[in-house]
Design a protein around this motif. Sequence first.
Motif, PDB file in Angstrom:
ATOM      1  N   TRP A   1       0.838  -1.197   0.000  1.00 19.81           N
ATOM      2  CA  TRP A   1       0.000   0.000   0.000  1.00 19.81           C
ATOM      3  C   TRP A   1       0.877   1.252   0.000  1.00 19.81           C
ATOM      4  O   TRP A   1       0.471   2.308  -0.505  1.00 19.81           O
ATOM      5  CB  TRP A   1      -0.923   0.031   1.225  1.00 19.81           C
ATOM      6  N   ALA A   2       2.095   1.121   0.550  1.00 18.81           N
ATOM      7  CA  ALA A   2       2.984   2.277   0.665  1.00 18.81           C
ATOM      8  C   ALA A   2       3.738   2.565  -0.635  1.00 18.81           C
ATOM      9  O   ALA A   2       4.398   3.599  -0.738  1.00 18.81           O
ATOM     10  CB  ALA A   2       3.984   2.047   1.795  1.00 18.81           C
ATOM     11  N   GLY A   3       3.637   1.657  -1.622  1.00 16.86           N
ATOM     12  CA  GLY A   3       4.316   1.891  -2.890  1.00 16.86           C
ATOM     13  C   GLY A   3       4.816   0.595  -3.503  1.00 16.86           C
ATOM     14  O   GLY A   3       4.985  -0.408  -2.807  1.00 16.86           O
ATOM     15  N   PRO A   4       5.061   0.601  -4.822  1.00 13.99           N
ATOM     16  CA  PRO A   4       5.455  -0.627  -5.526  1.00 13.99           C
ATOM     17  C   PRO A   4       6.734  -1.257  -4.984  1.00 13.99           C
ATOM     18  O   PRO A   4       6.910  -2.473  -5.060  1.00 13.99           O
ATOM     19  CB  PRO A   4       5.644  -0.158  -6.977  1.00 13.99           C
ATOM     20  N   ALA A   5       7.634  -0.460  -4.413  1.00 15.85           N
ATOM     21  CA  ALA A   5       8.905  -1.004  -3.928  1.00 15.85           C
ATOM     22  C   ALA A   5       8.700  -2.013  -2.806  1.00 15.85           C
ATOM     23  O   ALA A   5       9.545  -2.883  -2.589  1.00 15.85           O
ATOM     24  CB  ALA A   5       9.814   0.131  -3.458  1.00 15.85           C
ATOM     25  N   ALA A   6       7.563  -1.907  -2.095  1.00 17.29           N
ATOM     26  CA  ALA A   6       7.304  -2.812  -0.972  1.00 17.29           C
ATOM     27  C   ALA A   6       6.546  -4.061  -1.386  1.00 17.29           C
ATOM     28  O   ALA A   6       6.262  -4.910  -0.542  1.00 17.29           O
ATOM     29  CB  ALA A   6       6.524  -2.065   0.113  1.00 17.29           C
ATOM     30  N   ARG A   7       6.236  -4.211  -2.685  1.00 16.22           N
ATOM     31  CA  ARG A   7       5.375  -5.315  -3.114  1.00 16.22           C
ATOM     32  C   ARG A   7       5.985  -6.676  -2.809  1.00 16.22           C
ATOM     33  O   ARG A   7       5.286  -7.621  -2.468  1.00 16.22           O
ATOM     34  CB  ARG A   7       5.074  -5.184  -4.614  1.00 16.22           C
ATOM     35  N   ARG A   8       7.309  -6.789  -2.894  1.00 14.42           N
ATOM     36  CA  ARG A   8       7.937  -8.090  -2.655  1.00 14.42           C
ATOM     37  C   ARG A   8       7.793  -8.541  -1.204  1.00 14.42           C
ATOM     38  O   ARG A   8       8.008  -9.702  -0.888  1.00 14.42           O
ATOM     39  CB  ARG A   8       9.420  -8.047  -3.037  1.00 14.42           C
ATOM     40  N   ARG A   9       7.420  -7.610  -0.298  1.00 12.48           N
ATOM     41  CA  ARG A   9       7.233  -7.984   1.101  1.00 12.48           C
ATOM     42  C   ARG A   9       5.829  -8.508   1.383  1.00 12.48           C
ATOM     43  O   ARG A   9       5.597  -9.106   2.427  1.00 12.48           O
ATOM     44  CB  ARG A   9       7.512  -6.777   2.015  1.00 12.48           C
ATOM     45  N   ASP A  10       4.874  -8.295   0.479  1.00 13.69           N
ATOM     46  CA  ASP A  10       3.513  -8.795   0.693  1.00 13.69           C
ATOM     47  C   ASP A  10       3.528 -10.322   0.778  1.00 13.69           C
ATOM     48  O   ASP A  10       4.237 -10.982   0.015  1.00 13.69           O
ATOM     49  CB  ASP A  10       2.592  -8.388  -0.463  1.00 13.69           C
ATOM     50  N   PHE A  11       2.752 -10.863   1.700  1.00 18.00           N
ATOM     51  CA  PHE A  11       2.606 -12.323   1.733  1.00 18.00           C
ATOM     52  C   PHE A  11       1.261 -12.682   2.351  1.00 18.00           C
ATOM     53  O   PHE A  11       0.679 -11.910   3.119  1.00 18.00           O
ATOM     54  CB  PHE A  11       3.747 -12.998   2.517  1.00 18.00           C
ATOM     55  N   VAL A  12       0.765 -13.864   1.993  1.00 18.10           N
ATOM     56  CA  VAL A  12      -0.481 -14.396   2.547  1.00 18.10           C
ATOM     57  C   VAL A  12      -0.117 -15.393   3.641  1.00 18.10           C
ATOM     58  O   VAL A  12       0.720 -16.276   3.437  1.00 18.10           O
ATOM     59  CB  VAL A  12      -1.328 -15.064   1.455  1.00 18.10           C
ATOM     60  N   GLN A  13      -0.738 -15.241   4.805  1.00 16.32           N
ATOM     61  CA  GLN A  13      -0.380 -16.073   5.954  1.00 16.32           C
ATOM     62  C   GLN A  13      -0.684 -17.555   5.696  1.00 16.32           C
ATOM     63  O   GLN A  13      -1.574 -17.898   4.927  1.00 16.32           O
ATOM     64  CB  GLN A  13      -1.127 -15.613   7.212  1.00 16.32           C
ATOM     65  N   ARG A  14       0.068 -18.409   6.370  1.00 15.81           N
ATOM     66  CA  ARG A  14      -0.197 -19.850   6.370  1.00 15.81           C
ATOM     67  C   ARG A  14      -1.194 -20.127   7.490  1.00 15.81           C
ATOM     68  O   ARG A  14      -0.955 -19.763   8.654  1.00 15.81           O
ATOM     69  CB  ARG A  14       1.088 -20.630   6.614  1.00 15.81           C
ATOM     70  N   LEU A  15      -2.303 -20.776   7.172  1.00 16.21           N
ATOM     71  CA  LEU A  15      -3.355 -20.987   8.166  1.00 16.21           C
ATOM     72  C   LEU A  15      -3.038 -22.128   9.120  1.00 16.21           C
ATOM     73  O   LEU A  15      -3.411 -22.081  10.298  1.00 16.21           O
ATOM     74  CB  LEU A  15      -4.689 -21.257   7.464  1.00 16.21           C
ATOM     75  N   GLY A  16      -2.420 -23.179   8.626  1.00 18.86           N
ATOM     76  CA  GLY A  16      -2.109 -24.312   9.487  1.00 18.86           C
ATOM     77  C   GLY A  16      -3.264 -25.256   9.737  1.00 18.86           C
ATOM     78  O   GLY A  16      -3.181 -26.130  10.603  1.00 18.86           O
ATOM     79  N   VAL A  17      -4.364 -25.103   8.973  1.00 18.30           N
ATOM     80  CA  VAL A  17      -5.514 -26.008   9.098  1.00 18.30           C
ATOM     81  C   VAL A  17      -6.007 -26.368   7.700  1.00 18.30           C
ATOM     82  O   VAL A  17      -5.717 -25.675   6.719  1.00 18.30           O
ATOM     83  CB  VAL A  17      -6.682 -25.390   9.907  1.00 18.30           C
ATOM     84  N   ALA A  18      -6.768 -27.458   7.615  1.00 17.72           N
ATOM     85  CA  ALA A  18      -7.331 -27.874   6.330  1.00 17.72           C
ATOM     86  C   ALA A  18      -8.398 -26.880   5.877  1.00 17.72           C
ATOM     87  O   ALA A  18      -9.104 -26.279   6.698  1.00 17.72           O
ATOM     88  CB  ALA A  18      -7.942 -29.270   6.465  1.00 17.72           C
ATOM     89  N   THR A  19      -8.510 -26.695   4.568  1.00 12.01           N
ATOM     90  CA  THR A  19      -9.516 -25.791   4.018  1.00 12.01           C
ATOM     91  C   THR A  19     -10.617 -26.592   3.318  1.00 12.01           C
ATOM     92  O   THR A  19     -10.432 -27.749   2.952  1.00 12.01           O
ATOM     93  CB  THR A  19      -8.880 -24.813   3.020  1.00 12.01           C
ATOM     94  N   ASP A  20     -11.778 -25.928   3.196  1.00 12.62           N
ATOM     95  CA  ASP A  20     -12.950 -26.508   2.516  1.00 12.62           C
ATOM     96  C   ASP A  20     -13.454 -27.780   3.166  1.00 12.62           C
ATOM     97  O   ASP A  20     -14.062 -28.628   2.501  1.00 12.62           O
ATOM     98  CB  ASP A  20     -12.660 -26.736   1.022  1.00 12.62           C
ATOM     99  N   VAL A  21     -13.193 -27.941   4.441  1.00 14.95           N
ATOM    100  CA  VAL A  21     -13.800 -29.016   5.231  1.00 14.95           C
ATOM    101  C   VAL A  21     -14.298 -28.392   6.535  1.00 14.95           C
ATOM    102  O   VAL A  21     -13.773 -27.374   6.993  1.00 14.95           O
ATOM    103  CB  VAL A  21     -12.818 -30.165   5.537  1.00 14.95           C
TER     104      VAL A  21
END
Length: 299
Positions: free
Chosen positions: A133-153
């Motif tokens: 959000w602060a600018g394109p230079a920070a895009r490589r720091r974006d990440f989606v968290q690991r949930l650690g649980v099964a999905t769609d069950v």
Amino acid sequence: PMTAGPSVSVVLIFLDGEPFLDEAIRSVREQTRTDWELLLVDDGSRDGSGETARRHAAEEPERIRYLEHPGHANRGMSASRNLGIAHASGRFVTFLDADDVLTPEALRTLSDLLEREPRAAMAYGPVEYWYSWAGPAARRRDFVQRLGVATDVLLEPPGLLLAFLRRRAAAPSGMMVRTGVLRRVGGFVEAFRGMYEDQAFCAKLCLTHPVIVTAACSYRYRQHPASSSAVADRSGEHDFGRRSFLDWLAGYLDTQGVHDGPVREALRRELWWTEHPLLGRIARRARRLARRVTRSIGG
């Protein structure tokens, strides 16, 4: 204008949120699922964020409302969410903080899960840690968290509570909950004004209700130095808050008649670790190292 009541009530709480509030509200107004209402709860702001909220409410008064505590008081995050819940008219309720945003499909993704799984009391997915959000230079720091649980069950109780209590799974964030369940479990715990307010609520719900999880990311969690979690991390409140949460959970289990079993055992173990913080840090580092080694071998 809407002819039927909303399916989803979005509770957006804010305190001096002027820099980001307009963007948060617009992320709700741009949802692909349109049968929503937005409850803007002012927790005693002294900046211009109240004016921002009132302006949006005036633009769509049929589905955006401005709420505040009596006397424009500051009551904390839990009490503010509870005020929104008390005014919610949708079948489902979801929550948004003033410095975060929803993806355009967020309400559709989570409500579809709850409609598909009638036994699920709550749906949630991973959040994106959002630096760019602060600018394109920070895009490589974006990440989606690991949930650690099964999905769609369907995760049966108390499995999810055990997983996040033992730090084997991320505590739910960006959740959508059936309104009736929210009210039956008593909403958020108002003693928790900031840190761990979400975990205290989720502990109550996950102790007795099934939950459904999606792998789809619907929530962008803005990373910035003034966020409540960043301030808590700098102050050391995060770890201190965990002990308060565990002590509260022990008392809550007493009120629910849970005196033994896996949740009690996990809680006893976590309390022991808080009393031996150095050993706890060593153990967590060892677990992280073991996971990295396992991934490298598997890869």
